[in-house]
Scaffold this active site. Structure first.
Site, PDB file in Angstrom:
ATOM      1  N   ASP A  64      -5.318  -6.123  -7.677  1.00  0.00           N
ATOM      2  CA  ASP A  64      -5.425  -5.400  -6.426  1.00  0.00           C
ATOM      3  C   ASP A  64      -5.507  -3.911  -6.747  1.00  0.00           C
ATOM      4  O   ASP A  64      -5.376  -3.492  -7.909  1.00  0.00           O
ATOM      5  CB  ASP A  64      -4.223  -5.719  -5.527  1.00  0.00           C
ATOM      6  CG  ASP A  64      -4.539  -5.551  -4.047  1.00  0.00           C
ATOM      7  OD1 ASP A  64      -5.575  -4.941  -3.715  1.00  0.00           O
ATOM      8  OD2 ASP A  64      -3.743  -6.028  -3.220  1.00  0.00           O
TER       9      ASP A  64
ATOM     10  N   HIS B  50       0.829  -1.202   0.000  1.00  0.00           N
ATOM     11  CA  HIS B  50       0.000   0.000   0.000  1.00  0.00           C
ATOM     12  C   HIS B  50       0.868   1.259   0.000  1.00  0.00           C
ATOM     13  O   HIS B  50       0.410   2.323  -0.427  1.00  0.00           O
ATOM     14  CB  HIS B  50      -0.915   0.034   1.228  1.00  0.00           C
ATOM     15  CG  HIS B  50      -1.981  -1.006   1.222  1.00  0.00           C
ATOM     16  ND1 HIS B  50      -1.782  -2.285   1.667  1.00  0.00           N
ATOM     17  CD2 HIS B  50      -3.266  -0.953   0.794  1.00  0.00           C
ATOM     18  CE1 HIS B  50      -2.896  -2.975   1.537  1.00  0.00           C
ATOM     19  NE2 HIS B  50      -3.815  -2.199   1.008  1.00  0.00           N
TER      20      HIS B  50
END
Length: 304
Positions: free
Chosen positions: A248, A176
């Site tokens: 993702d 992330h």
């Protein structure tokens, strides 16, 4: 007759639809929408929001990350589920199946089509982001816990999505915020972290797979989600996976650093990605490239 689903999964900012949201949802490249915690207040609000979404785009797929533990977007008026590691340490096979059924049933009851679950990464205490999201540390045993959980999801009528292929648990970095790199060989990966995916594919438990935003530098130069080698040669070819591949989140820093800052995002997506790959983008205030996504979708309605 409903329109065909596009390959892009998007999100919205708030608790209700804006005019801009409606415009985006109508775009022919859009096929799905993912919810985050910011989109949820209570069950009544969520059901109203989903009804409004389906009024704009009836055939759209609606999803959420509802894993249990740390990653549970809907909490108020939903069952608070334990992390998978806590669950696996104490639950019987029957109880694992019951929790999978419960997770799926609660979501389906409010109109959510599926959760991106379960996590099939093995937690070998290296990763900052996986940890107790994983069923266990041993990739050779992980399927023993994942299989009954997925059986419960299927019993409720929900598709399963295993993530993050071929395994995120061995790298320290959180994708992330940065792009992790793994220096192991292909066979080292396939004989360890990838085993839960191999086992679950072989047992026909997986309907979809989400690849990791990791670059295996001694295997391929591209992160797995952009790698034709990983997605086509390994996942489709060697493992024989015929289900859906979901990317993702493309707003994750790992992919921003790798692709967007290099100015190669659209070219790489169109070159390497196959039809049926959904792309999620989170419209957080800090997201660097909303104009890129919106402009590209508006100007290229049939370019994928």
């Amino acid at each position: 007759m409903s329109a065909p689903l596009g390959p892009v999964m998007v999100d919205i900012e708030g608790l209700e639809l804006t005019d801009a949201d409606c415009e985006l949802l109508r775009h022919p490249l859009v096929g799905g929408l993912i919810f985050f915690a910011r989109n949820y207040r209570d069950r009544a609000q969520l059901q109203g929001l989903i009804a409004d979404i389906r009024a704009v785009r009836p055939e759209i797929l609606v999803a959420v990350d509802q894993e249990g533990g740390r990653v549970q977007r809907f909490r108020c008026e939903f069952t608070r589920l334990p992390s998978m590691q806590v669950l696996a340490a104490k639950a019987s096979e029957e109880q694992l199946q019951d929790v999978g059924w419960l997770l799926a049933t609660e979501l389906l009851a409010v109109g959510v089509d599926f959760s991106f679950a379960p996590v099939l990464d093995a937690d070998d205490q290296h990763s900052r982001v996986i940890g107790d999201r994983s069923f266990c540390a041993d990739p050779k045993r992980l399927e023993l816990f994942a299989r009954p959980f997925m059986r419960g999801m299927h019993e409720a009528g929900m598709a399963t999505t295993g993530k993050h292929f071929p395994g995120h648990g061995h790298v320290l970095e959180d994708s992330h915020v940065e792009l992790p790199e793994d220096k192991r060989s292909l066979e080292q990966v396939m004989e360890s972290d990838a085993l839960p995916f191999v086992d679950c594919i072989a047992s026909s438990q997986l309907d979809a797979i989400m690849p990791a935003h990791i670059r295996f530098v001694n295997i391929d130069s591209q992160p797995v989600g952009f790698s034709r080698y990983w997605l086509q040669d390994i996942l489709r070819g060697r493992l024989g996976f015929g289900g859906v591949i979901f990317s993702d989140d493309l707003s994750m820093e790992g992919l921003v650093l790798q692709a967007v800052m290099e100015g190669e995002f659209v070219q790489r997506w169109r070159r390497d990605v196959i039809w049926g790959l959904f792309v999620t983008t989170e419209t957080a205030p800090w997201r660097r490239w909303p104009p890129c996504r919106i402009t590209y979708l508006r100007e290229n309605p049939a370019s994928v």
